[in-house]
Design a protein around this motif. Sequence first.
Motif, PDB file in Angstrom:
ATOM      1  N   GLY A 127      -9.184  -6.387   7.647  1.00 22.05           N
ATOM      2  CA  GLY A 127      -8.712  -5.845   6.371  1.00 22.05           C
ATOM      3  C   GLY A 127      -7.205  -5.907   6.252  1.00 22.05           C
ATOM      4  O   GLY A 127      -6.661  -6.285   5.202  1.00 22.05           O
ATOM      5  N   PHE A 128      -6.503  -5.546   7.327  1.00 21.31           N
ATOM      6  CA  PHE A 128      -5.040  -5.614   7.319  1.00 21.31           C
ATOM      7  C   PHE A 128      -4.562  -7.053   7.149  1.00 21.31           C
ATOM      8  O   PHE A 128      -3.626  -7.326   6.392  1.00 21.31           O
ATOM      9  CB  PHE A 128      -4.476  -5.015   8.612  1.00 21.31           C
ATOM     10  CG  PHE A 128      -2.985  -5.126   8.703  1.00 21.31           C
ATOM     11  CD1 PHE A 128      -2.179  -4.279   7.961  1.00 21.31           C
ATOM     12  CD2 PHE A 128      -2.396  -6.081   9.502  1.00 21.31           C
ATOM     13  CE1 PHE A 128      -0.793  -4.383   8.025  1.00 21.31           C
ATOM     14  CE2 PHE A 128      -1.017  -6.195   9.579  1.00 21.31           C
ATOM     15  CZ  PHE A 128      -0.210  -5.346   8.847  1.00 21.31           C
ATOM     16  N   ALA A 129      -5.196  -7.986   7.856  1.00 26.17           N
ATOM     17  CA  ALA A 129      -4.813  -9.394   7.747  1.00 26.17           C
ATOM     18  C   ALA A 129      -5.044  -9.917   6.332  1.00 26.17           C
ATOM     19  O   ALA A 129      -4.226 -10.688   5.800  1.00 26.17           O
ATOM     20  CB  ALA A 129      -5.592 -10.236   8.759  1.00 26.17           C
ATOM     21  N   ALA A 130      -6.124  -9.500   5.703  1.00 23.77           N
ATOM     22  CA  ALA A 130      -6.410  -9.948   4.340  1.00 23.77           C
ATOM     23  C   ALA A 130      -5.370  -9.411   3.365  1.00 23.77           C
ATOM     24  O   ALA A 130      -4.869 -10.145   2.506  1.00 23.77           O
ATOM     25  CB  ALA A 130      -7.805  -9.484   3.918  1.00 23.77           C
ATOM     26  N   GLY A 164      -8.926 -14.097  11.626  1.00 23.68           N
ATOM     27  CA  GLY A 164      -8.945 -15.333  10.840  1.00 23.68           C
ATOM     28  C   GLY A 164      -9.733 -15.188   9.555  1.00 23.68           C
ATOM     29  O   GLY A 164      -9.334 -15.717   8.515  1.00 23.68           O
ATOM     30  N   VAL A 165     -10.845 -14.468   9.613  1.00 22.49           N
ATOM     31  CA  VAL A 165     -11.643 -14.232   8.404  1.00 22.49           C
ATOM     32  C   VAL A 165     -10.801 -13.498   7.366  1.00 22.49           C
ATOM     33  O   VAL A 165     -10.742 -13.891   6.198  1.00 22.49           O
ATOM     34  CB  VAL A 165     -12.921 -13.425   8.748  1.00 22.49           C
ATOM     35  CG1 VAL A 165     -13.616 -12.942   7.485  1.00 22.49           C
ATOM     36  CG2 VAL A 165     -13.875 -14.268   9.571  1.00 22.49           C
ATOM     37  N   GLY A 166     -10.128 -12.438   7.796  1.00 21.77           N
ATOM     38  CA  GLY A 166      -9.293 -11.683   6.868  1.00 21.77           C
ATOM     39  C   GLY A 166      -8.129 -12.499   6.349  1.00 21.77           C
ATOM     40  O   GLY A 166      -7.823 -12.492   5.155  1.00 21.77           O
ATOM     41  N   PHE A 167      -7.485 -13.235   7.240  1.00 24.00           N
ATOM     42  CA  PHE A 167      -6.325 -14.035   6.847  1.00 24.00           C
ATOM     43  C   PHE A 167      -6.705 -15.108   5.838  1.00 24.00           C
ATOM     44  O   PHE A 167      -6.031 -15.280   4.813  1.00 24.00           O
ATOM     45  CB  PHE A 167      -5.692 -14.675   8.085  1.00 24.00           C
ATOM     46  CG  PHE A 167      -4.512 -15.525   7.763  1.00 24.00           C
ATOM     47  CD1 PHE A 167      -3.299 -14.944   7.462  1.00 24.00           C
ATOM     48  CD2 PHE A 167      -4.618 -16.904   7.746  1.00 24.00           C
ATOM     49  CE1 PHE A 167      -2.200 -15.738   7.140  1.00 24.00           C
ATOM     50  CE2 PHE A 167      -3.539 -17.699   7.441  1.00 24.00           C
ATOM     51  CZ  PHE A 167      -2.316 -17.109   7.128  1.00 24.00           C
ATOM     52  N   VAL A 168      -7.782 -15.823   6.095  1.00 21.77           N
ATOM     53  CA  VAL A 168      -8.200 -16.900   5.190  1.00 21.77           C
ATOM     54  C   VAL A 168      -8.592 -16.341   3.824  1.00 21.77           C
ATOM     55  O   VAL A 168      -8.259 -16.923   2.785  1.00 21.77           O
ATOM     56  CB  VAL A 168      -9.365 -17.708   5.813  1.00 21.77           C
ATOM     57  CG1 VAL A 168     -10.035 -18.612   4.816  1.00 21.77           C
ATOM     58  CG2 VAL A 168      -8.870 -18.503   6.994  1.00 21.77           C
ATOM     59  N   THR A 169      -9.266 -15.219   3.818  1.00 21.67           N
ATOM     60  CA  THR A 169      -9.675 -14.607   2.553  1.00 21.67           C
ATOM     61  C   THR A 169      -8.455 -14.181   1.741  1.00 21.67           C
ATOM     62  O   THR A 169      -8.355 -14.472   0.546  1.00 21.67           O
ATOM     63  CB  THR A 169     -10.602 -13.404   2.824  1.00 21.67           C
ATOM     64  OG1 THR A 169     -11.712 -13.835   3.599  1.00 21.67           O
ATOM     65  CG2 THR A 169     -11.087 -12.793   1.534  1.00 21.67           C
ATOM     66  N   ALA A 211      -8.839  -6.486  -3.392  1.00 21.55           N
ATOM     67  CA  ALA A 211     -10.098  -7.229  -3.418  1.00 21.55           C
ATOM     68  C   ALA A 211     -10.250  -8.071  -2.152  1.00 21.55           C
ATOM     69  O   ALA A 211     -11.366  -8.236  -1.637  1.00 21.55           O
ATOM     70  CB  ALA A 211     -10.159  -8.114  -4.658  1.00 21.55           C
ATOM     71  N   SER A 212      -9.145  -8.581  -1.639  1.00 20.19           N
ATOM     72  CA  SER A 212      -9.191  -9.374  -0.406  1.00 20.19           C
ATOM     73  C   SER A 212      -9.641  -8.522   0.776  1.00 20.19           C
ATOM     74  O   SER A 212     -10.396  -8.998   1.627  1.00 20.19           O
ATOM     75  CB  SER A 212      -7.820  -9.968  -0.098  1.00 20.19           C
ATOM     76  OG  SER A 212      -7.443 -10.870  -1.087  1.00 20.19           O
ATOM     77  N   VAL A 213      -9.191  -7.285   0.817  1.00 24.14           N
ATOM     78  CA  VAL A 213      -9.613  -6.383   1.896  1.00 24.14           C
ATOM     79  C   VAL A 213     -11.118  -6.155   1.827  1.00 24.14           C
ATOM     80  O   VAL A 213     -11.825  -6.274   2.834  1.00 24.14           O
ATOM     81  CB  VAL A 213      -8.851  -5.038   1.818  1.00 24.14           C
ATOM     82  CG1 VAL A 213      -9.456  -4.015   2.769  1.00 24.14           C
ATOM     83  CG2 VAL A 213      -7.383  -5.232   2.112  1.00 24.14           C
ATOM     84  N   VAL A 214     -11.620  -5.855   0.638  1.00 20.38           N
ATOM     85  CA  VAL A 214     -13.059  -5.600   0.472  1.00 20.38           C
ATOM     86  C   VAL A 214     -13.863  -6.845   0.846  1.00 20.38           C
ATOM     87  O   VAL A 214     -14.845  -6.764   1.592  1.00 20.38           O
ATOM     88  CB  VAL A 214     -13.365  -5.150  -0.974  1.00 20.38           C
ATOM     89  CG1 VAL A 214     -14.855  -5.067  -1.209  1.00 20.38           C
ATOM     90  CG2 VAL A 214     -12.690  -3.818  -1.269  1.00 20.38           C
ATOM     91  N   LEU A 215     -13.426  -7.996   0.351  1.00 19.79           N
ATOM     92  CA  LEU A 215     -14.148  -9.234   0.649  1.00 19.79           C
ATOM     93  C   LEU A 215     -14.077  -9.581   2.132  1.00 19.79           C
ATOM     94  O   LEU A 215     -15.048 -10.079   2.702  1.00 19.79           O
ATOM     95  CB  LEU A 215     -13.604 -10.382  -0.194  1.00 19.79           C
ATOM     96  CG  LEU A 215     -13.965 -10.334  -1.670  1.00 19.79           C
ATOM     97  CD1 LEU A 215     -13.173 -11.362  -2.460  1.00 19.79           C
ATOM     98  CD2 LEU A 215     -15.455 -10.557  -1.855  1.00 19.79           C
TER      99      LEU A 215
END
Length: 188
Positions: free
Chosen positions: A176-179, A94-99, A116-120
């Motif tokens: 990371g994958f989800a982001a 969920g953290v990755g998906f929302v980011t 950038a989403s993966v890093v964040l």
Amino acid sequence: MSQSAPPPQQPQPGPVAANPYANPYAQQAPAGLPYPPQPGAPGGMPMAPAAPAPVRDNPALGLIAAVVAAVVAAGLYGLIIGATKHEIGYAAVGVGFVTGLAAGKAGGRSAVLPVASVVLALVSVYFGQLVGEAMIGAKETGLSFSQVFFDHFDVVQKAWKQDADPLTFLFFAIAGFAAFSAAKKAAQ
């Protein structure tokens, strides 16, 4: 006897007679309705396919949205860990998906945003786990969360290192994958 003929009738002025430039083929409104039925309206003509949304490319706005989402998600993830005393994989996803979703929706199709989403997301999961460790440490020591997290941050990091296992790093990878995938899909 002579019969008188009725006077010739004048045509009634209509939309065509009143305006010589009016479209004689335009659909007229039924009696009592001010306008003809509109496409997509109940009882109206079928809806035409919608035009594609304009492409929005604003990487700065996408980064800002992703940072805000990552900070909020890290706090919520930390609260979940602190309350349950366990890492929960779905929460990391969920953290990755929302980011990623925030970055893609706000920033559009920039090649920078998925990366950038993966890093964040990775930073967010890490800080969420640290917040959880600090919450657990605060419950065990009787100190406040802010004292544990800010005054004894090195102890929180050592506790995180001791508790880290392969599953912890799997959660990082999944987040990371989800982001990345959420940022790509949201930008379409």
